[in-house]
Structure formats: C-alpha cells, structure tokens
Design a protein around this motif. Structure first.
Motif, PDB file in Angstrom:
ATOM      1  N   ILE A   1       0.833  -1.203   0.000  1.00  0.00           N
ATOM      2  CA  ILE A   1       0.000   0.000   0.000  1.00  0.00           C
ATOM      3  C   ILE A   1       0.868   1.254   0.000  1.00  0.00           C
ATOM      4  O   ILE A   1       0.638   2.185  -0.768  1.00  0.00           O
ATOM      5  CB  ILE A   1      -0.975  -0.001   1.200  1.00  0.00           C
ATOM      6  N   LEU A   2       1.880   1.275   0.850  1.00  0.00           N
ATOM      7  CA  LEU A   2       2.766   2.431   0.918  1.00  0.00           C
ATOM      8  C   LEU A   2       3.512   2.637  -0.399  1.00  0.00           C
ATOM      9  O   LEU A   2       3.682   3.770  -0.864  1.00  0.00           O
ATOM     10  CB  LEU A   2       3.745   2.301   2.085  1.00  0.00           C
ATOM     11  N   ARG A   3       3.960   1.553  -1.016  1.00  0.00           N
ATOM     12  CA  ARG A   3       4.665   1.649  -2.300  1.00  0.00           C
ATOM     13  C   ARG A   3       3.724   2.217  -3.359  1.00  0.00           C
ATOM     14  O   ARG A   3       4.095   3.099  -4.130  1.00  0.00           O
ATOM     15  CB  ARG A   3       5.207   0.287  -2.712  1.00  0.00           C
ATOM     16  N   GLU A   4       2.488   1.707  -3.394  1.00  0.00           N
ATOM     17  CA  GLU A   4       1.514   2.203  -4.368  1.00  0.00           C
ATOM     18  C   GLU A   4       1.178   3.670  -4.131  1.00  0.00           C
ATOM     19  O   GLU A   4       1.040   4.444  -5.081  1.00  0.00           O
ATOM     20  CB  GLU A   4       0.247   1.355  -4.329  1.00  0.00           C
ATOM     21  N   LEU A   5       1.042   4.043  -2.866  1.00  0.00           N
ATOM     22  CA  LEU A   5       0.790   5.454  -2.548  1.00  0.00           C
ATOM     23  C   LEU A   5       1.920   6.322  -3.080  1.00  0.00           C
ATOM     24  O   LEU A   5       1.682   7.367  -3.685  1.00  0.00           O
ATOM     25  CB  LEU A   5       0.645   5.656  -1.034  1.00  0.00           C
ATOM     26  N   GLY A   6       3.139   5.875  -2.849  1.00  0.00           N
ATOM     27  CA  GLY A   6       4.296   6.626  -3.323  1.00  0.00           C
ATOM     28  C   GLY A   6       4.340   6.725  -4.829  1.00  0.00           C
ATOM     29  O   GLY A   6       4.617   7.781  -5.390  1.00  0.00           O
ATOM     30  N   GLU A   7       4.036   5.615  -5.510  1.00  0.00           N
ATOM     31  CA  GLU A   7       4.034   5.612  -6.971  1.00  0.00           C
ATOM     32  C   GLU A   7       2.942   6.532  -7.515  1.00  0.00           C
ATOM     33  O   GLU A   7       3.169   7.295  -8.457  1.00  0.00           O
ATOM     34  CB  GLU A   7       3.851   4.190  -7.498  1.00  0.00           C
ATOM     35  N   ASN A   8       1.761   6.452  -6.932  1.00  0.00           N
ATOM     36  CA  ASN A   8       0.654   7.309  -7.383  1.00  0.00           C
ATOM     37  C   ASN A   8       0.971   8.784  -7.137  1.00  0.00           C
ATOM     38  O   ASN A   8       0.708   9.628  -7.999  1.00  0.00           O
ATOM     39  CB  ASN A   8      -0.645   6.929  -6.677  1.00  0.00           C
TER      40      ASN A   8
END
Length: 127
Positions: A11-18
């Motif tokens: 989730i944190l990785r996806e948040l960062g990517e988004n």
C-alpha cells in the motif's frame, strides 16, 4: 502477521508511486504554464538588424523534460543568422534589460507549486 506487513508495504509503495506520478504530471503542466508566460513576456525585436528574425526568440521558447519528468528546463534558444544564441543576452544583458524567463517563473511559481501539492493530495486521497 507477515501478510499484513506485506500488505502495508505494498500500500505504501503504491501510494508513493501514485503520488510521484501525480507530481510529475502536475510539474509537466506547470512547465507548460511557465513556458506560455515566458512567451507572453518575451520581447519581440522591432529593429532593423537583418541578423535577427522577428519573433524567433519567442518562438524558440520550449520545455525539455529531464530525469524522467522530475525536472523540466524552459529554454529560449534562438540564434541570429550569424549563429549567435541571443536568449541569454536578452534575459541578462544590462544594455538590453528585458528579462522574460525569470519574471515568468516568478509570476507563476505559486500557481505551479499549488498545482503539484493539490495533485499529490488528490492521488493520496484516491488510494
């Protein structure tokens, strides 16, 4: 326990990517805004020097994407007929005294910053 940790990491990785993608997209939009402002402020030569093409400096202003969209340069790279790049001369010469790039950036700085902040916030909210 390990599963929830991996999920949180994902989730944190996806948040960062988004958020990163949103910031880069907003920065691209901001670069276009500043470029247009610079074109609007750019002086158009009205003299009789045959080496200079009228409007060439304004028409040469463009953006260059760098570092995968994390950085943009706005460039005015017109040349006279004898090969002299004169964008820097117009911007910085005390004799000419008609800056247009830095005033454009200063005029639109807050707008671009707010565009980036809003885009990142929206990307984080969506997830």
């Amino acid at each position: 326990m390990a599963k929830s940790y991996q999920s949180a990491e994902k989730i944190l990785r996806e948040l960062g990517e988004n958020a990163t993608k949103a910031a880069k997209d907003a920065l691209a939009d901001g670069a276009e805004i500043v470029m247009q402002e610079a074109r609007n402020r750019c002086p158009v030569y009205k003299g009789n020097d045959h080496r200079v093409v009228k409007g060439a400096l304004r028409d040469s202003i463009h953006t260059v994407k760098q570092k995968g969209g994390a950085k943009y340069k706005i460039i005015a790279d017109a040349t006279s007929h004898d090969g002299i790049f004169y964008g820097k001369l117009v911007e910085f010469s005390p004799a000419i005294n008609k800056p247009f790039m830095y005033p454009a950036m200063d005029a639109r700085r807050d707008e671009v910053r707010n565009k980036i902040i809003d885009a990142v916030r929206e990307a984080l909210r969506r997830k």
